[in-house]
Design a protein around this motif. Structure first.
Motif, short mmCIF file in Angstrom:
data_model
loop_
_atom_site.label_atom_id
_atom_site.label_comp_id
_atom_site.label_asym_id
_atom_site.label_seq_id
_atom_site.Cartn_x
_atom_site.Cartn_y
_atom_site.Cartn_z
N GLY A 209 33.48 44.55 55.38
CA GLY A 209 33.77 43.42 56.23
C GLY A 209 33.50 42.05 55.64
O GLY A 209 33.75 41.03 56.28
N GLN A 210 33.04 42.01 54.38
CA GLN A 210 32.73 40.74 53.72
C GLN A 210 33.83 40.40 52.70
O GLN A 210 34.36 41.28 52.03
N PRO A 211 34.18 39.11 52.57
CA PRO A 211 35.26 38.71 51.65
C PRO A 211 34.83 38.71 50.18
O PRO A 211 33.73 38.27 49.86
N TYR A 212 35.72 39.19 49.31
CA TYR A 212 35.50 39.20 47.87
C TYR A 212 36.79 38.74 47.17
O TYR A 212 37.88 38.83 47.74
N LYS A 213 36.64 38.28 45.93
CA LYS A 213 37.79 37.83 45.14
C LYS A 213 37.71 38.40 43.73
O LYS A 213 36.61 38.59 43.19
N ARG A 214 38.89 38.66 43.16
CA ARG A 214 38.98 39.09 41.76
C ARG A 214 40.08 38.30 41.08
O ARG A 214 41.22 38.28 41.56
N PHE A 215 39.75 37.67 39.95
CA PHE A 215 40.72 36.90 39.17
C PHE A 215 41.00 37.64 37.87
O PHE A 215 40.09 37.85 37.06
N ASP A 216 42.27 38.04 37.67
CA ASP A 216 42.71 38.64 36.41
C ASP A 216 43.32 37.50 35.59
O ASP A 216 44.40 37.01 35.90
N VAL A 217 42.61 37.08 34.54
CA VAL A 217 42.97 35.86 33.82
C VAL A 217 44.37 35.93 33.22
O VAL A 217 45.11 34.95 33.22
N GLY A 218 44.75 37.08 32.70
CA GLY A 218 46.07 37.19 32.08
C GLY A 218 46.06 36.92 30.59
O GLY A 218 45.12 36.34 30.04
N ASP A 219 47.13 37.36 29.92
CA ASP A 219 47.21 37.21 28.47
C ASP A 219 47.98 35.95 28.09
O ASP A 219 48.50 35.24 28.95
N TRP A 220 48.03 35.68 26.79
CA TRP A 220 48.78 34.54 26.25
C TRP A 220 49.92 35.09 25.39
O TRP A 220 49.68 35.75 24.39
N PHE A 221 51.15 34.79 25.78
CA PHE A 221 52.31 35.17 24.96
C PHE A 221 53.42 34.15 25.17
O PHE A 221 53.52 33.18 24.44
N THR A 222 54.26 34.36 26.18
CA THR A 222 55.23 33.32 26.51
C THR A 222 54.61 32.27 27.44
O THR A 222 55.05 31.13 27.49
N ASN A 223 53.58 32.70 28.19
CA ASN A 223 52.79 31.79 29.03
C ASN A 223 51.33 31.92 28.64
O ASN A 223 50.92 32.89 28.01
N PHE A 224 50.54 30.92 29.01
CA PHE A 224 49.10 31.08 28.90
C PHE A 224 48.50 30.83 30.28
O PHE A 224 49.04 30.09 31.10
N SER A 225 47.41 31.52 30.54
CA SER A 225 46.76 31.40 31.84
C SER A 225 45.27 31.19 31.64
O SER A 225 44.69 31.58 30.63
N TYR A 226 44.66 30.58 32.63
CA TYR A 226 43.23 30.35 32.59
C TYR A 226 42.71 30.18 34.01
O TYR A 226 43.47 29.89 34.95
N VAL A 227 41.42 30.39 34.16
CA VAL A 227 40.74 30.16 35.43
C VAL A 227 39.86 28.94 35.27
O VAL A 227 39.17 28.79 34.26
N GLU A 228 39.91 28.08 36.26
CA GLU A 228 39.05 26.89 36.26
C GLU A 228 38.24 26.87 37.56
O GLU A 228 38.79 27.05 38.64
N ALA A 229 36.95 26.66 37.41
CA ALA A 229 36.05 26.61 38.56
C ALA A 229 35.30 25.29 38.59
O ALA A 229 34.90 24.77 37.55
N ASP A 230 35.14 24.75 39.78
CA ASP A 230 34.30 23.57 39.99
C ASP A 230 33.65 23.68 41.37
O ASP A 230 33.75 24.73 42.02
#
Length: 245
Positions: A209-230
């Motif tokens: 009953g409690q909320p959780y999150k999962r971030f799959d950052v992803g690879d770099w090939f044709t796109n690049f991905s990143y997670v930013e937290a503040d």
């Protein structure tokens, strides 16, 4: 202030546009950044800190300059491609090595970070191999082998891994949800950030009953991905790579 997370760049001489994308990423993200976390597979293959290629040395110099000149702490968690990366290269790069499952306080939020390969329990063959190659005694013996011999072994493993990956379904390559939940509860974290699967996404779910999150950052090939937290939260970003670079 913010904290950045990247993974699965798989840097190699064959894909120079990805290396250039990393340099541009670092050059453009120097203001108000507390730390950079690299969650494994920075390189396509790693056979020992005693190997010195132009790419490895340039990346090390870039990371160390980024850290020192901008007063940004840089951390590294081993991936399945560069699990042999050691203290010597970490020092050369200005990176601090972290345990494979590492808990951090991210602006008041408890977050578990990891490469992500330990989450993929459906990939039974890989999990069996992982137990073998992560054996400290075996790694010690491997490092005693001549460099040219280790290179041959490393690229054979890499080629075999790539070939098998083409035949694996997303279900096998993806994470096992029960393992995600087990680790989050074990480490008393509400959020997980990882790479490895190349299935970039943000997942929201509940445990008891409690909320959780999962971030799959992803690879770099044709796109690049990143997670930013503040202090306002955690976000996942995807941007195109200039393939002509």
């Amino acid at each position: 202030m913010s904290t950045l997370f990247i993974a699965d760049l798989h840097l190699s001489e064959n894909h120079r546009q990805i290396t250039q994308a990393l340099y541009s990423f670092l050059d453009n993200r120097t203001k108000n950044v507390d730390a950079l976390y690299i969650l494994g597979d920075l390189f396509e293959v790693w056979i020992g800190d005693d190997e010195h290629t132009a790419l490895m040395d340039k990346v090390a110099n870039k990371l160390k300059t980024y850290s020192i000149e901008n007063n940004i702490k840089t951390y590294f968690i081993h991936g399945n491609r560069d699990f042999m990366l050691g203290k010597r290269y970490a020092k050369q790069s200005g990176m601090q090595l972290l345990d494979e499952h590492y808990k951090i306080d991210l602006y008041g939020e408890k977050v578990l970070i990891l490469h992500g390969d330990t989450l993929c329990l459906a990939d039974k063959n890989y999990q069996k191999m992982r137990k073998v190659i992560h054996n400290p005694a075996l790694q010690f013996v491997f490092n005693l082998l001549p460099l040219h011999f280790r290179k041959k072994i490393g690229w054979k493993i890499r080629t075999a891994s790539q070939s098998k990956k083409e035949y694996k379904s997303n279900n096998i390559m993806g994470v096992t949800q029960s393992e995600v939940e087990r680790l989050l509860v074990k480490h008393k974290c509400s959020t997980m950030i990882h790479g490895h699967t190349h299935q970039v996404a943000k997942h929201e779910f509940e445990i008891a009953g409690q909320p959780y999150k999962r971030f799959d950052v992803g690879d770099w090939f044709t796109n690049f991905s990143y997670v930013e937290a503040d202090e306002n939260g955690i976000e996942l970003y995807i941007e195109p790579i200039d393939t002509k670079a």
